[in-house]
Design a protein around this motif. Sequence first.
Motif, PDB file in Angstrom:
ATOM      1  N   HIS A 256     -68.687 -76.056  36.868  1.00 26.17           N
ATOM      2  CA  HIS A 256     -68.140 -74.697  36.822  1.00 26.17           C
ATOM      3  C   HIS A 256     -68.563 -73.837  38.004  1.00 26.17           C
ATOM      4  O   HIS A 256     -67.816 -73.000  38.478  1.00 26.17           O
ATOM      5  N   SER A 257     -69.774 -74.048  38.458  1.00 23.73           N
ATOM      6  CA  SER A 257     -70.323 -73.159  39.493  1.00 23.73           C
ATOM      7  C   SER A 257     -69.665 -73.390  40.856  1.00 23.73           C
ATOM      8  O   SER A 257     -69.703 -72.514  41.703  1.00 23.73           O
TER       9      SER A 257
ATOM     10  N   ARG B 231     -65.395 -68.872  44.618  1.00 27.13           N
ATOM     11  CA  ARG B 231     -66.049 -68.250  43.458  1.00 27.13           C
ATOM     12  C   ARG B 231     -65.875 -66.736  43.500  1.00 27.13           C
ATOM     13  O   ARG B 231     -65.447 -66.126  42.529  1.00 27.13           O
TER      14      ARG B 231
ATOM     15  N   TRP C 195     -62.521 -67.190  41.330  1.00 31.28           N
ATOM     16  CA  TRP C 195     -63.085 -67.666  40.069  1.00 31.28           C
ATOM     17  C   TRP C 195     -64.474 -67.078  39.855  1.00 31.28           C
ATOM     18  O   TRP C 195     -65.470 -67.821  39.803  1.00 31.28           O
TER      19      TRP C 195
ATOM     20  N   GLU D  75     -65.970 -66.057  37.317  1.00 28.20           N
ATOM     21  CA  GLU D  75     -66.671 -66.576  36.126  1.00 28.20           C
ATOM     22  C   GLU D  75     -66.935 -68.070  36.227  1.00 28.20           C
ATOM     23  O   GLU D  75     -67.398 -68.690  35.272  1.00 28.20           O
ATOM     24  N   GLY D  76     -66.542 -68.677  37.334  1.00 25.96           N
ATOM     25  CA  GLY D  76     -66.659 -70.132  37.468  1.00 25.96           C
ATOM     26  C   GLY D  76     -65.326 -70.789  37.176  1.00 25.96           C
ATOM     27  O   GLY D  76     -64.446 -70.191  36.552  1.00 25.96           O
TER      28      GLY D  76
END
Length: 184
Positions: free
Chosen positions: A33-34, A61, A65, A67-68
């Motif tokens: 996710h990160s 990111r 994204w 929030e991941g």
Amino acid sequence: MTTAMTWMSGKLRIIQGDITTLEVDAIVNAANHSLMGGGGVDGAIHRAAGGELKTACQDLRQKQWPEGLPDGEVAMTPGFNLPARYVIHTVGPVYAKTIDKSELLANCYRKSLALAAQQGLHTIAFPAISTGVYGYPFDQASEIVLKVMAEKLPHGDLTATLCFFSQQDMDAFRQVASRMGYQR
Ligand code: ADP
């Protein structure tokens, strides 16, 4: 050294090897996710691409994204020092016995193929997403991959390579394909 094998009129190819060495339009990264890199294939891709990849991922990111990257989603960066022109980052689901996550894993493949086609790419290579640290049973994951490829590859001019890190994984995939009735 194993030779490549193909299915689906040559549009699906399997090989055993290191995905970071492939000269294709895009390789897919089993990211987290990160998007900040990690172990396994993710770490190998970040090491081979060089530090610019991390900067590009940080940028994704921040801008797209915050929030991941969610499970089953995709995001693209250049390949930097890789022989591949682009990296498509996707997040496979962490396997759970009691929750069916097959659609999330299918989405990693579907959305990667769709993004590559949308960008006018012709060749794409995938690792065996979620089958390492994320624990997805290899045969179940292979069935999902085969279904998505059979659904998507006939309709475009993309050629997909499944790059297995071990000979054992490549053999297991071949067995699933033959059990499911796919003819080479
Ligand atoms: P996940 O967290 O999605 O399970 P992993 O990186 O742990 O991702 O593993 C996914 C698959 O990638 C595993 O089958 C692993 O053996 C394979 N793998 C690891 N390094 C490479 C590499 N350099 N090239 C191709 N596949 C790799």
